[in-house]
Scaffold this motif. Sequence first.
Motif, PDB file in Angstrom:
ATOM      1  N   ARG B 162       0.798  -1.140  -0.085  1.00  0.00           N
ATOM      2  CA  ARG B 162       0.056  -0.118   0.087  1.00  0.00           C
ATOM      3  C   ARG B 162       0.816   1.102  -0.075  1.00  0.00           C
ATOM      4  O   ARG B 162       2.022   1.331   0.472  1.00  0.00           O
ATOM      5  CB  ARG B 162      -0.858  -0.052   1.308  1.00  0.00           C
ATOM      6  N   GLU B 164       0.923   4.042   1.792  1.00  0.00           N
ATOM      7  CA  GLU B 164       1.187   4.482   3.056  1.00  0.00           C
ATOM      8  C   GLU B 164       2.158   3.483   3.813  1.00  0.00           C
ATOM      9  O   GLU B 164       2.682   4.228   4.822  1.00  0.00           O
ATOM     10  CB  GLU B 164      -0.241   4.746   3.858  1.00  0.00           C
ATOM     11  N   GLN B 185      -4.092   5.826   9.432  1.00  0.00           N
ATOM     12  CA  GLN B 185      -4.342   6.088   7.855  1.00  0.00           C
ATOM     13  C   GLN B 185      -5.454   6.817   7.670  1.00  0.00           C
ATOM     14  O   GLN B 185      -5.612   8.145   6.958  1.00  0.00           O
ATOM     15  CB  GLN B 185      -4.868   4.692   7.373  1.00  0.00           C
ATOM     16  N   HIS B 189      -9.569  12.432  13.838  1.00  0.00           N
ATOM     17  CA  HIS B 189      -9.337  13.988  14.326  1.00  0.00           C
ATOM     18  C   HIS B 189     -10.691  14.570  13.694  1.00  0.00           C
ATOM     19  O   HIS B 189     -11.359  13.876  13.001  1.00  0.00           O
ATOM     20  CB  HIS B 189      -8.313  14.776  13.638  1.00  0.00           C
ATOM     21  N   ASP B 192     -11.531  17.883   8.488  1.00  0.00           N
ATOM     22  CA  ASP B 192     -10.207  18.787   8.454  1.00  0.00           C
ATOM     23  C   ASP B 192     -10.258  18.961   6.697  1.00  0.00           C
ATOM     24  O   ASP B 192      -9.935  18.031   6.267  1.00  0.00           O
ATOM     25  CB  ASP B 192      -9.190  18.308   8.795  1.00  0.00           C
ATOM     26  N   VAL B 498     -21.865   0.375   1.914  1.00  0.00           N
ATOM     27  CA  VAL B 498     -20.754   0.927   1.064  1.00  0.00           C
ATOM     28  C   VAL B 498     -19.525   0.396   1.507  1.00  0.00           C
ATOM     29  O   VAL B 498     -18.756   0.534   2.960  1.00  0.00           O
ATOM     30  CB  VAL B 498     -20.619   2.388   1.084  1.00  0.00           C
ATOM     31  N   ASP B 500     -16.264   0.080   1.409  1.00  0.00           N
ATOM     32  CA  ASP B 500     -14.823   0.904   1.581  1.00  0.00           C
ATOM     33  C   ASP B 500     -15.310   2.401   2.073  1.00  0.00           C
ATOM     34  O   ASP B 500     -14.581   3.155   1.894  1.00  0.00           O
ATOM     35  CB  ASP B 500     -13.981   0.975   0.685  1.00  0.00           C
ATOM     36  N   ILE B 501     -16.428   2.523   2.728  1.00  0.00           N
ATOM     37  CA  ILE B 501     -16.965   3.840   3.137  1.00  0.00           C
ATOM     38  C   ILE B 501     -16.101   4.477   4.118  1.00  0.00           C
ATOM     39  O   ILE B 501     -15.182   3.802   4.922  1.00  0.00           O
ATOM     40  CB  ILE B 501     -18.323   4.003   3.594  1.00  0.00           C
TER      41      ILE B 501
END
Lengths: 208, 760
Positions: B162, B164, B185, B189, B192, B498, B500-501
């Motif tokens: 992946r 990241e 990932q 928070h 934003d 969904v 992969d929401i």
Amino acid sequence: MNPLRRWLFLLTATLALQVAAAPLAPPFPPEWKSLFDALSAPIPRFATFEEERSFAFKKQPVVLQGELRQMPGHGVSLTYTEPNRQTVIIDDAGVLMRNEHGRDRALPARRTPATVAHLGELLQFDVTTLARNFELAGDRDGERWILALKPLDGAAAEATGAILLRGHRAQIDEIVLSPERGPRIRISITAVRTGQPFAAAELARYFR
Amino acid sequence: MSPARQRLLARLGLVALFAAGAAWLVHFARVGRISTDVLALLPKDEHAPELRLVRQLATDVQARVVLIALRQPGNSPPPAPVVAAFVRALRQNPAFAEVVELDSDAAITELGQTVFAERHHLLLPAWLAERQRRYAATTPGIPFVTWLAQNAVADLDAFLVRPEAASLQTLALRDPLLLTAPFLQKGIHLPDATAGMPVARVWARLAESPLSAGGQEPVFSAIAMATSEVRKSAPEIEVLWTGVNRLAAASRERIQKEVAFLNAASVVAVLGITVLLLRRPWRALHLVPVIALSLLGAWTSVTLVFSEVHVLVLVIGALLCGVAIDYGFYLFLEPAAGMEKVRRVIRPLLASCLTTVLGFSLLTVSDLPLLRQTGVFVVGGLVAALAGALLYALQLREPLEERRLAAGRTPLRLPRRPALIAGGAIVLLAAVFAGRLQWRDDIRELEIPAPALRADDRRVRTLFGESAQRTLYLTFGDTLTEARQNLAVFLDHLRAQVPDISVASLGELFPTAAEWSAFPAQRAGLADFPTAFRAALEEHGFESDAFAGFFSDWQAAERTPLPAYDQLYAGIDAHLQGPLRQLMHADGSPAWFLTAVDGRNDAIPRELATFPVHQLESLNELFSRYRRAALQLSLWGVLVLIGILTVLYRSRRAVRIAGVPAAACLITFGLFGAFGQTVNLFHLLGAFLGVCLAHDYAIFTAENGRPAAVRLSALTTVASFGVLSFSQIPVIHALGLTVSGIVIVALAVIELDACSRRTP
């Protein structure tokens, strides 16, 4: 070239560069300045790439393949095609990851990992920003050139470590990053095509 | 009893009433509270849990937050030392309980470090439960521990390709099970969307309520002082900020100014009418004690019943003058003195006052605090006005005298039957238009318009990344265990829709109570896991020795006793700062979690105990419900009026009396419908007041037969309420427009009725 020979070549090139490379600082000598201007020219670029990630805990590097797109005003887009399809877009707004279903996950600029941010600066060859974080040295052999970037501070050393760029004419062929706290990354760039703008659909698909 | 003695007793009564009321109000000024908070108009014990939670969220959590954005000319954010100096200045000020620099990663880093240190308690139970489900579903034919090790290494392998993964090598060495990677990932928070914005953002929580004095002026001066402080080194710094306290202070100032102006304009309008219709108009000053006692009675009664009174009730209460003055006119225009004056008008006076009092009494059983407070205010004011008018009438040796203009008969003559038919047709037409009325229930109608501040508010909130692209959901439960379980069901529901929401919820850091209960037994069964995992790593081409940190952490966690379930939350709660603290409420009932989801998905089944926090829509729904309840109460009030009228005046006369307010109300709302005027709760409240006034006029016309008193009353009311209809404050505008409309139509109906009766 098998991996061992490739690494041996890189090691030799790096060592040779340490001996032969001339330090580069603004104002750059004319031959380097013209190269940097060509590398940072705001023109569309397309290329394929192969990325090798050598993790400290993995015996063999992890190999990924993909396509690289660069578009003035839109940033850089790396689309990994193997083994999974994923797109990473690096632009002024930060980093956006787009999965195979087209679903986006964004990281704002201030949360962008330094490794990715510096990779974006390298691919777009933002030499002014690079010169703020790295000490540049370079060597040329006809059309071929090699650049070494030595981090100026601990943060850059952790994120990217020393960077080695190899290329010919106005084209980057290889980027090697050796961060202190991450995998060693080698990106080979091939099949470069410049100057052909992307269609609107392509822009929407590969950029933010 | 001699007239002199009657006057003395009445005077003593008046003085006693004034003294008692004034003494109480002096006491209330010390202990009571006048609120300007819109949400104080809505009940605290709302039955629907989601609306109760929205209210709690808005008043207790969000209202205390002040958002401050610092910027400078150009495209770069202000220098870090300047921002740090600003934050330091605010932190040193007692007006703030907490100040957090949002663009610093200190808060999220502290939370991340705590979660990482506690990952084998917080995240491992859910990770294990999930793998046990997968193991049970696949039945691979190997022991669970072996399968688990193979599965974990396969996941790690997949993770390394992946994008990241390149920046998470250090993490993977200590956490190869990737327990914390999902949170790193997607982030935990707040929303934003401020990427690329050249601003520094500061989040601050007030020490005191934004509606109290301590939450306003001290905060304003603290921000001003911090701004001046940083401008010494960076003169071009611009500070933008928003907060409920700023809007509340502006509202209060606006109300004070506008009410003062409107009251003055009303008095001038009433005086104008009085001068026009009364001989020796200065004698109208005799009405002042009646109005004053009415307002004193209203204030006293509402503050006796409620410890906190909303400022709008007092604004509406100013309109009571229009009603109180009527009793004065009815009594003081009567050409008699002393008890004889009282005896002549006492029946219609009592009939009109008591029916109005009964009607408004119904409002006191409403669920809506505003209606309850208004009901008590008006009832108290009317009773005090009647008492004041009766006692003061005994002081008057001479009546007020109307001019011919007020007393004269209208020269117009109308044939009775055609007049009735025309009147019926007008009422029918009005009913048709009234059917087109558009109800508009918007909580913002309760707010005092402050366009400049609202624009500032939107600007600052945009800088803070509030985005319509992301929906916040609130999942709740009576207990923490129930709330976390509901969250798990809700997230499963979302992911089933969904897969992969993009979802971020602090609640996912914690196991469900069921996962936590099963964890000790599961952990005991994993004694062989380190060996199996090491073997699987080697088998997949990993250097297992590189993961020494993970193996030592695993052993340490095995030796650590497991905390109680609630302690998991308390441990994290202690490390939450600023806006992160607002993402869950684990300490008390109901407990809740906020979840941020990209996009909008409003079709959430009710049994999931989750609702989208579209606060405005939720409150509007509440507002709409109270409007319907108020309508029902008003209709009951009208029925009570008609019932009393029927008892007092028998059927035919009662119908004539009840017909005046009914026709006036219908025609007024018909006109609203015809001209596209949208209506809300306050038009309804105004209509109730208008109907009561029209009903007074109808009673006096039927009983007393003196048109002057009714004309004077009606025209002064129209003058004062007509002025209010020009108010920029939506509530006052609605009340003024409706009351003046109904009263003027009622007067017209009475006059036209009189004209048609005089036809030979």
